[in-house]
Design a protein around this motif. Structure first.
Motif, short mmCIF file in Angstrom:
data_model
loop_
_atom_site.label_atom_id
_atom_site.label_comp_id
_atom_site.label_asym_id
_atom_site.label_seq_id
_atom_site.Cartn_x
_atom_site.Cartn_y
_atom_site.Cartn_z
N VAL A 136 0.85 -1.19 0.00
CA VAL A 136 0.00 0.00 0.00
C VAL A 136 0.89 1.24 0.00
O VAL A 136 1.91 1.30 0.69
CB VAL A 136 -0.94 -0.01 1.22
N LEU A 137 0.49 2.23 -0.77
CA LEU A 137 1.33 3.41 -0.94
C LEU A 137 1.69 4.06 0.39
O LEU A 137 2.86 4.42 0.61
CB LEU A 137 0.62 4.43 -1.85
N ASP A 138 0.72 4.26 1.28
CA ASP A 138 1.03 4.90 2.56
C ASP A 138 2.04 4.10 3.37
O ASP A 138 2.85 4.68 4.11
CB ASP A 138 -0.25 5.09 3.37
N ASP A 139 2.02 2.78 3.24
CA ASP A 139 3.00 1.96 3.95
C ASP A 139 4.40 2.19 3.40
O ASP A 139 5.39 2.24 4.15
CB ASP A 139 2.63 0.48 3.85
N LEU A 140 4.52 2.33 2.08
CA LEU A 140 5.81 2.63 1.48
C LEU A 140 6.30 4.00 1.93
O LEU A 140 7.47 4.18 2.31
CB LEU A 140 5.71 2.58 -0.04
N HIS A 176 -4.32 7.06 -1.50
CA HIS A 176 -3.00 6.63 -1.02
C HIS A 176 -3.05 5.72 0.20
O HIS A 176 -2.14 4.95 0.45
CB HIS A 176 -2.14 7.84 -0.71
N SER A 177 -4.14 5.78 0.98
CA SER A 177 -4.22 4.95 2.18
C SER A 177 -4.58 3.50 1.87
O SER A 177 -4.49 2.65 2.75
CB SER A 177 -5.24 5.52 3.16
N ARG A 178 -4.97 3.20 0.63
CA ARG A 178 -5.37 1.83 0.31
C ARG A 178 -4.95 1.38 -1.09
O ARG A 178 -4.97 0.19 -1.39
CB ARG A 178 -6.88 1.63 0.46
N ARG A 231 -11.12 0.62 3.20
CA ARG A 231 -9.99 -0.31 3.26
C ARG A 231 -8.77 0.42 3.82
O ARG A 231 -7.74 0.58 3.17
CB ARG A 231 -9.68 -0.87 1.87
N ASN A 232 -8.92 0.86 5.05
CA ASN A 232 -7.93 1.73 5.66
C ASN A 232 -7.47 1.11 6.97
O ASN A 232 -8.29 0.78 7.82
CB ASN A 232 -8.58 3.10 5.91
N HIS A 233 -6.17 0.97 7.13
CA HIS A 233 -5.64 0.35 8.35
C HIS A 233 -5.13 1.38 9.35
O HIS A 233 -4.47 1.03 10.32
CB HIS A 233 -4.49 -0.60 7.99
N SER A 234 -5.44 2.66 9.11
CA SER A 234 -4.82 3.71 9.92
C SER A 234 -5.59 4.04 11.18
O SER A 234 -5.25 4.99 11.87
CB SER A 234 -4.66 4.98 9.07
N SER A 255 -13.84 -3.75 11.84
CA SER A 255 -13.55 -5.17 11.66
C SER A 255 -12.57 -5.39 10.51
O SER A 255 -11.73 -6.30 10.57
CB SER A 255 -14.84 -5.96 11.43
N PHE A 256 -12.63 -4.57 9.46
CA PHE A 256 -11.64 -4.70 8.39
C PHE A 256 -10.25 -4.41 8.91
O PHE A 256 -9.27 -5.03 8.49
CB PHE A 256 -11.97 -3.75 7.23
N GLN A 257 -10.14 -3.46 9.85
CA GLN A 257 -8.84 -3.13 10.40
C GLN A 257 -8.22 -4.32 11.13
O GLN A 257 -7.00 -4.41 11.25
CB GLN A 257 -8.97 -1.94 11.34
N VAL A 258 -9.05 -5.23 11.60
CA VAL A 258 -8.55 -6.43 12.28
C VAL A 258 -8.28 -7.56 11.30
O VAL A 258 -7.23 -8.19 11.32
CB VAL A 258 -9.54 -6.89 13.36
N THR A 259 -9.23 -7.82 10.39
CA THR A 259 -9.12 -9.01 9.53
C THR A 259 -8.44 -8.73 8.21
O THR A 259 -7.83 -9.63 7.63
CB THR A 259 -10.52 -9.58 9.23
N GLY A 260 -8.54 -7.50 7.70
CA GLY A 260 -7.99 -7.19 6.39
C GLY A 260 -8.72 -7.84 5.24
O GLY A 260 -8.24 -7.83 4.10
N GLU A 261 -9.90 -8.39 5.49
CA GLU A 261 -10.65 -9.11 4.46
C GLU A 261 -11.64 -8.17 3.77
O GLU A 261 -12.35 -7.40 4.42
CB GLU A 261 -11.42 -10.27 5.09
#
Length: 903
Positions: free
Chosen positions: A106-110, A128-130, A523-526, A533-539
């Motif tokens: 993911v761009l933000d991770d880079l 950029h966050s996803r 689809r944001n992990h921030s 729940s998506f932040q936990v499972t990533g699904e």
């Protein structure tokens, strides 16, 4: 042996032929829809090779896919979809200012990994966050900083790629394969004349990068080929130094055309970005979000100009000489950029509720032609009786616009085609390109012959044939394309009779489900509120987008065929916390909590429900009974044996402590402690305050009386119906609400103050949606701001951290609370937006305990553990306070209690 068996045998990642998985990947963020044969989510590069090998064996097309945020339809296809988001390995090489990335990074991770080295990746789309690097390479993504650092193509050094025939290659600058060398050498003039004319010319294949003067760069020639030639397995990309001092200059103009006309005067000063924003988008955002939009200089349109240093900002402001503001604080800059980045989602609904769609989303012209192009675009829209709000990357001449196409009816689709054809001719007249960053996909590829000569079109076909002679890589894009009006997502939907009225969607549940356009902010992990729940499972199925897709496919009935009885939809919604975060955080205001309640209402109609629907769904009733004998109720819940039995029968997690019932309900206390005068106001006796936390109600009474008000109770018991709504028992919820409205009738002219955010949200959102009636309800701080602005709160002088309840964030806003705390001397730090994880009944349910705790450990509990002992923890939501109490050694309090302590 069939394809499914081969994939299962050779791929270690997930292989999905089931209806739910296929339904999740029918669409991207475009107007197009195709049902895939299957979806593979590789865990390793070897999995990708194995999947492509199996596809070749059974002659199945391959569709590589990243975050699925494409606006052109190039991430949808009827073959084998490769979801590459799990391939997220990366390595930063500071000495060479490069990074190696797998396609799922993911761009933000880079950017986060490069930042400690003083570096960043230049291109930065608003997603950029996803968005993933693989997707950016596929589409030649650009973003706001391409003015300074170019497109993705300009920042790719080399690529590791896989051909459909199984060949793996590393490509970069240097010698070309003989076939491609011949292609270039025989067509030097046409390549130089028609391709690479300006920075945002993304349409077609960038074959000019194969020219000798461009280093015969095969890697760059493959960027922007949209998965039609190869599957990208990895890339070495260029990193650039971070600016020493980012400063944001905001310039105000009369309208977007005036802003466009000013761009040529700005570019010579070396800006990092020149982005536009329209007043209509700001107004739409203000309508749909409880928090006010950021203040902007006077104008009907703005340019956001980022520069390195305040001196550069002053120079540009002097050169343009319009109303302006300079922002140096990072927090203010983020607030403004967030407004700009959400433009594509916000503008999908007009002020009158009309739907607007991509389709003419990112055309680009040379910047010096931008003002003239926008004038002609206005005229073209009027000619076709269409509306849209232009904005975008004005520094590069790139225009984003959502247009109110009617893509449901045949006449509207015909107008869509006619407009695209006329628009293509308009762009060409201005020397522009059909695509300025999202690729051609299904929406533009058919129109490429209007932009390029037959000679160039033949070169595109030869280039694709070199890599993919059988046309098995993402067919229908760029070469041998689908028609622009083919594969449109707007299929006939199952007619529905709903419990909610959906006033913002013309009462149409299908239109509500269609709100999701796939921009995937969810689809944001921030740690945003939306989609915990998506932040936990990533699904994908646990994102708002994934759930909206499944609901839409349920209504379409092609992949998911059992309607409201769908187990696929039920299972995806199971981990939805009904937090309502998407109600405000989603740019198009998808309200998954409401959709979930609607689905559960139909799914369990005349069927046995989960145990928690009876135990916690009917909690107000059980607590009313328990309050008559609180000591017995508390002894029962404290008994290990009886408590274990109650939890098992009620579907409650055994790890949870059951809250104690208060010895005296708040309503009993208030009736025994009447006021002595003041302006009357209804103090809402919610279930949680009344039976669990009466001290919160007592504190609120003290504050309101100090401010000159007389808190009164409804004559009889009332309930907002929240617990029945959240468990989808909407017939009961409506009955409870109607009874409540009758009880409140004598107080119809009085404002209502609510203390529990979830109940207050139910009164202001769910009650009107189920009954058509509205109530004049406020939070405590909101009421004091509106009705007692002159009141001076007590000085508290405390350090505090605040966990804002999800429902308050989504539907009520926190600005009045922040202002009140500041006036009271509370030095507050709001925890980064994130759910506490309890979310009413969700975190108490047996099967959800692990997810609930994982969410609490993301932000809330670590922050509390790190807080100084004398820092007060403020949480107005009972669920939030319960999560704090059961997950830490601290006690959280309501804002009313903090203020009452000061009194």
């Amino acid at each position: 042996m069939d394809l499914q068996r081969r994939l299962v045998e050779t791929v270690s990642g997930d292989v999905g032929f089931d209806a739910a998985t296929r339904a999740l990947f029918t669409m991207d963020a475009s107007n197009y829809r195709q049902v895939p044969v299957a979806v593979v989510r590789p865990d390793t590069v070897d999995d990708v090779v194995a999947a492509v090998t199996a596809a070749r064996e059974f002659d199945v097309p391959v569709v590589p896919r990243g975050g699925g945020t494409s606006l052109a339809g190039n991430a949808t296809g009827g073959g084998l979809v490769l979801d590459l988001t799990r391939l997220d390995r990366m390595e930063i090489d500071p000495p060479t200012r490069t990074a190696y990335v797998e396609p799922g990074v993911v761009l933000d991770d880079l950017k986060a990994a490069a930042a400690p080295h003083g570096l960043t990746f230049g291109p930065d789309p608003s997603t950029h966050s996803r968005c993933t690097l693989g997707g950016m390479i596929g589409n030649n993504s650009c973003g706001s900083h391409s003015v300074a650092w170019g497109t993705t193509l300009d920042n790719v050094v080399s690529l590791d790629v896989l051909r459909y025939d199984g060949t793996r290659m590393t490509v970069g600058a240097g010698d070309l394969p003989p076939e491609l060398a011949t292609l270039v050498d025989e067509n030097l003039a046409v390549l130089r004349r028609e391709l690479g004319r300006f920075g945002r010319q993304v349409s077609g294949y960038p074959l000019h990068r194969l020219l000798p003067e461009n280093g015969r760069d095969l890697a760059k020639a493959l960027v922007g080929t949209e998965g039609t030639c190869v599957t990208v397995l990895g890339a070495r990309v260029r990193l650039v130094p971070l600016p020493a001092e980012k400063v944001l200059l905001v310039l105000g103009f009369a309208d977007d055309v005036a802003a466009a006309d000013a761009v040529p005067a700005i570019l010579p000063h070396g800006p990092l970005t020149v982005e536009s924003m329209d007043e209509r988008i700001v107004a739409l955002r203000a309508l749909r979000n409880p928090e006010p939009p950021p203040a902007l200089p006077e104008g009907g349109a703005w340019l956001f100009v980022e520069v390195d240093g305040t001196e550069a900002a002053r120079t540009i402001a002097a050169a343009v000489d319009v109303p302006h503001a300079v922002f140096t604080e990072a927090s203010r800059q983020r607030e403004l950029w967030r407004l700009r980045e959400e433009g594509s989602g916000i503008s999908t609904r007009m002020a009158d509720g009309a739907e607007a769609w991509p389709g003419w989303e990112d055309t680009a012209v040379p910047p010096e032609r931008l003002g003239a192009y926008l004038r002609d675009l206005r005229a073209l829209l009027a000619e076709h009786d269409l509306r849209g709000i232009p904005y975008g990357h004005f520094g590069e001449g790139c225009v984003h616009i959502r247009i109110d196409f009617d893509l449901v009816h045949a006449a509207g689709v015909a107008r869509f085609r006619a407009f695209l054809e006329a628009g293509a001719d308009l762009v060409v007249r201005h020397g522009g390109t059909l695509s300025g960053e999202h690729g051609d996909g299904q929406v533009r590829a058919e129109l490429l012959p209007r932009m390029y000569s037959p000679a160039v079109m033949r070169l595109f076909a030869r280039f694709k044939a070199f890599w993919d002679p059988g046309n098995r890589m993402n067919p229908g894009m760029v070469v041998e394309p689908y028609r622009v009006d083919e594969n449109l997502r707007f299929v006939p939907l199952m007619p529905t009779r709903t419990a909610f009225t959906y006033p913002h969607d013309d009462g149409d549940f299908g239109q509500a489900a269609r709100r999701c356009v796939g921009v995937a902010k969810c689809r944001n992990h921030s740690g945003s509120v939306m989609c915990p729940s998506f932040q936990v499972t990533g699904e994908e199925k646990h994102s708002t987008r994934g759930r909206a897709r499944l609901l839409y496919e349920m209504l379409a009935g092609e992949v998911i065929t059992d309607g409201w009885r769908s187990t696929e939809v039920r299972d995806a919604l199971d981990l939805c916390l009904s937090c309502k975060g998407c109600r405000s955080d989603c740019p198009v205001n998808v309200d998954m909590a409401t959709y979930k309640a609607e689905f559960l209402h139909h799914h369990y109609r005349r069927r046995v429900r989960p145990a928690s629907h009876y135990s916690m769904g009917w909690l107000p009733l059980w607590l009313r009974v328990a309050s008559r004998m609180p000591a017995l109720a508390n002894r029962t819940m404290a008994s290990p044996r009886l408590s274990k039995l109650l939890k098992r029968l009620g579907g409650i997690a055994p790890q949870r402590d059951l809250p104690s019932v208060a010895p005296e309900p708040f309503t009993t206390w208030l009736r025994g402690n009447p006021g002595t005068g003041g302006e009357p106001v209804v103090l809402w006796p919610d279930t949680f305050t009344n039976f669990f936390s009466p001290s919160v109600g007592v504190a609120a009474v003290k504050v309101l009386r100090a401010a000159g008000f007389d808190p009164v109770l409804p004559a009889k018991s009332v309930c907002c119906g929240l617990t029945w709504v959240s468990t989808g028992q909407l017939t009961v919820a409506r009955g409870v609400m109607r009874r409540t409205l009758k009880v409140l009738a004598p107080h119809k002219d009085l404002p209502i103050v609510g203390l529990e955010p979830s109940c207050l949200s139910a009164l202001t959102e769910d009650l009107p949606n189920l009954t058509g009636e509205k109530l004049n309800a406020f939070t405590l701080a909101g009421f004091l701001e509106a009705h007692a602005p002159q009141w001076t709160p007590p000085r508290v002088e405390r350090e505090a951290i605040t966990q804002v309840h999800c429902h308050q964030h989504a539907t009520l806003g926190f600005t009045p609370e922040a202002k009140l705390m500041e006036r009271a001397g509370v030095r507050n730090s709001r925890l980064p937006a994130g759910c506490c994880g309890l979310a009413g009944n969700f975190g108490f349910e047996r099967e959800h305990y692990a997810v609930s705790q994982a969410l609490a450990e993301q932000t809330l509990l670590p922050a509390i553990r790190e807080a100084a002992p004398d820092t007060v923890v403020i949480a107005d939501g009972f669920s939030c306070r319960t999560q704090v109490a059961q997950g830490s050694a601290r006690r959280a309090v309501h804002l009313a209690e903090v203020l009452a302590e000061g009194l």
